[in-house]
Design an enzyme around this catalytic site. Structure first.
Site, PDB file in Angstrom:
ATOM      1  N   TYR A   1       0.813  -1.215   0.000  1.00  0.00           N
ATOM      2  CA  TYR A   1       0.000   0.000   0.000  1.00  0.00           C
ATOM      3  C   TYR A   1       0.847   1.266   0.000  1.00  0.00           C
ATOM      4  O   TYR A   1       0.328   2.369   0.084  1.00  0.00           O
ATOM      5  CB  TYR A   1      -0.956   0.015   1.209  1.00  0.00           C
TER       6      TYR A   1
ATOM      7  N   THR B   1     -22.386   8.849  26.064  1.00  0.00           N
ATOM      8  CA  THR B   1     -21.314   8.719  27.052  1.00  0.00           C
ATOM      9  C   THR B   1     -21.458   7.344  27.691  1.00  0.00           C
ATOM     10  O   THR B   1     -22.572   6.895  27.964  1.00  0.00           O
ATOM     11  CB  THR B   1     -21.396   9.817  28.127  1.00  0.00           C
ATOM     12  N   HIS B   2     -20.330   6.668  27.886  1.00  0.00           N
ATOM     13  CA  HIS B   2     -20.332   5.271  28.352  1.00  0.00           C
ATOM     14  C   HIS B   2     -21.069   4.368  27.367  1.00  0.00           C
ATOM     15  O   HIS B   2     -21.547   3.288  27.735  1.00  0.00           O
ATOM     16  CB  HIS B   2     -20.955   5.143  29.750  1.00  0.00           C
TER      17      HIS B   2
ATOM     18  N   SER C   1     -16.707 -13.583   2.333  1.00  0.00           N
ATOM     19  CA  SER C   1     -16.703 -14.712   1.409  1.00  0.00           C
ATOM     20  C   SER C   1     -17.893 -15.629   1.651  1.00  0.00           C
ATOM     21  O   SER C   1     -18.281 -16.399   0.763  1.00  0.00           O
ATOM     22  CB  SER C   1     -15.400 -15.506   1.550  1.00  0.00           C
TER      23      SER C   1
ATOM     24  N   GLU D   1     -11.028  -0.331  10.019  1.00  0.00           N
ATOM     25  CA  GLU D   1     -10.342  -1.361  10.803  1.00  0.00           C
ATOM     26  C   GLU D   1      -8.854  -1.390  10.476  1.00  0.00           C
ATOM     27  O   GLU D   1      -8.015  -1.603  11.363  1.00  0.00           O
ATOM     28  CB  GLU D   1     -10.992  -2.716  10.530  1.00  0.00           C
TER      29      GLU D   1
END
Length: 436
Positions: free
Chosen positions: A5, A140-141, A263, A275
């Site tokens: 990359y 929040t949380h 897949s 990710e």
């Protein structure tokens, strides 16, 4: 191995070709500085500049025998220069060339990262302005808190990217130093004036003091700036991943025509770009730790840092360059599901306005403890029986004794919640188009 990359611009900076080119730049600048000072024949300096060159295969062949990369390099260059090469590397030690040259590479790489950050800044700014008034629930949380806008979330990213720019610029300055001070930094063979001239020719600052090497706290600061930038990208990418969960469904990274998510499961649209950004941030953080380890060397120098830097500097710059480019594309192309944001905002049946209701009751002279008890009991009833919070408040005799229906209604008004959004945007972006 350079990752697939790698962008050509950043890959070129960390290629063997560029590494040897910067070594030759330093050696040539040193010869010319010494010629100007009368230490080296002018003809020799001219021949080093005009004939100086190298063949990577030849350098590697020589290194198999010498087991010393700089000697292999200077020998290969000398073969092309001829007799005048006896003045090549005159009075210098290997780190004079390597560390000064590496400063040139790091400076070039910082310039690429800064250009990437500018592109990401523009992308985030555009999307922030687009969604300045797009309502969504703040969490929040991981739990619904109060209403906010998606544009505010992006404005926060923009401000953080601006701090990343400042850090990288500062680190660029810190590492843009050279040294031609010899084996233990005493200028035993060449005066400081030669170093000053070499650095001037290369647009570097002379290190005020050095051992055999430029001190590695400088490199650690640079790596820290890269790691913090990567951590910010990780934070942004993680947010998109969270908002892309099926149960939330408010934002999606781009999913191209013909793209496949799984897949086994044809329906999948996975946030693989985000990710990847999160994963590469871990790598750069780990590399930053190695840079801290490089600060402590034995006495005036050992080479325990050298092999580490050959990995962590190219890898970190290449990875961050890729992360910035990829995340910029994600920001520009991400799908923002405005209707889903509104749906999720309303999912709590108005409970997220409880804080505003509490304040309105307090304004009427009710004690905080009493007001909290009144509002909370209605909130808990709304939770338990899935009833509309505003209707419960209107039918509560205690609440109704101090607040009119109009005052309760105003407590649920998003325009009231967002009345300072434009002010925040003006602070973050300095000047923004007037609100339509």
């Amino acid at each position: 191995m350079i990752p697939r990359y790698t962008h050509p611009e950043m890959g070129r900076i960390w290629s063997d070709q560029r590494r040897y080119e910067t070594w030759l730049l330093v050696e040539t600048a040193a010869a010319e500085a010494m010629a100007a000072a009368g230490l080296v024949p002018p003809d020799a300096a001219r021949e080093i500049r005009e004939r100086g060159g190298f063949d990577i295969a030849r350098i590697e062949e020589i290194e198999q025998v010498t087991q010393h990369d700089v000697i292999a390099f200077t020998t290969a260059v000398a073969e092309k220069v001829g007799p005048s090469a006896r003045w090549l590397h005159f009075g210098m030690t290997s780190s004079d060339a390597i560390d000064t040259a590496q400063a040139l590479q790091m400076r070039e790489a910082c310039d690429v990262i800064l250009k990437d950050l500018d592109a990401l800044s523009d992308a985030v700014r555009d999307r922030a302005l687009e969604h300045r008034r797009t309502p969504m629930i703040g969490r929040t949380h991981g739990v619904h808190a109060e209403p906010m806008t998606f544009g505010l979330k992006l404005a926060l990213w923009y401000a953080e990217i601006a701090r990343a720019v400042e850090r990288v610029r500062r680190a660029r300055t810190v590492v843009s130093v050279g040294k031609i001070s010899g084996a233990v930094g005493t200028y035993a063979h060449l005066p400081p004036s030669i170093e000053a001239d070499v650095c001037r020719r290369l647009a570097l600052e002379p290190a005020p003091v050095a051992s055999q090497v430029i001190q590695r706290d400088r490199h650690a600061e640079l790596m820290s700036a890269l790691a913090i930038t990567a951590a910010s990208l990780e934070k942004f990418a993680l947010e998109i991943r969270g908002l892309q969960k099926t149960e939330i469904g408010e934002v999606e990274e781009p999913f191209g025509k013909g793209q496949k998510g799984s897949s086994a499961m044809p329906h999948k649209r996975n946030p693989i770009g985000c990710e990847q950004v999160v994963g590469l941030a871990r790598l750069i953080r780990a590399n930053c730790q190695a840079a801290f380890e490089n600060i402590a060397l034995w006495h005036e120098r050992d080479i325990s840092h050298s092999s580490v830097e050959r990995v962590i500097l190219p890898d970190s710059f290449i990875a961050l360059d890729h992360m910035l480019r990829r995340f910029t594309r994600i920001v520009r192309g991400m799908a923002v599901h405005v209707d889903r944001m509104r749906e999720n905002l309303n999912r709590s049946r108005g409970l997220v306005f409880s804080g505003t209701v509490l304040l309105e009751v307090l304004k009427k002279g009710v004690s905080r403890e009493q007001a909290y008890e009144w509002v909370q009991r209605n909130a808990m009833l709304s939770y338990a029986e899935q009833r509309d919070f505003k209707l419960l408040l209107e039918s509560d005799t205690d609440i109704a004794s101090v607040l009119t229906k109009a005052e309760i209604e105003r407590a649920f008004d998003l325009n009231e919640q967002f009345r300072h959004v434009d002010h925040i945007f003006e602070r973050v972006f300095e000047s923004v188009p007037a609100r339509v």
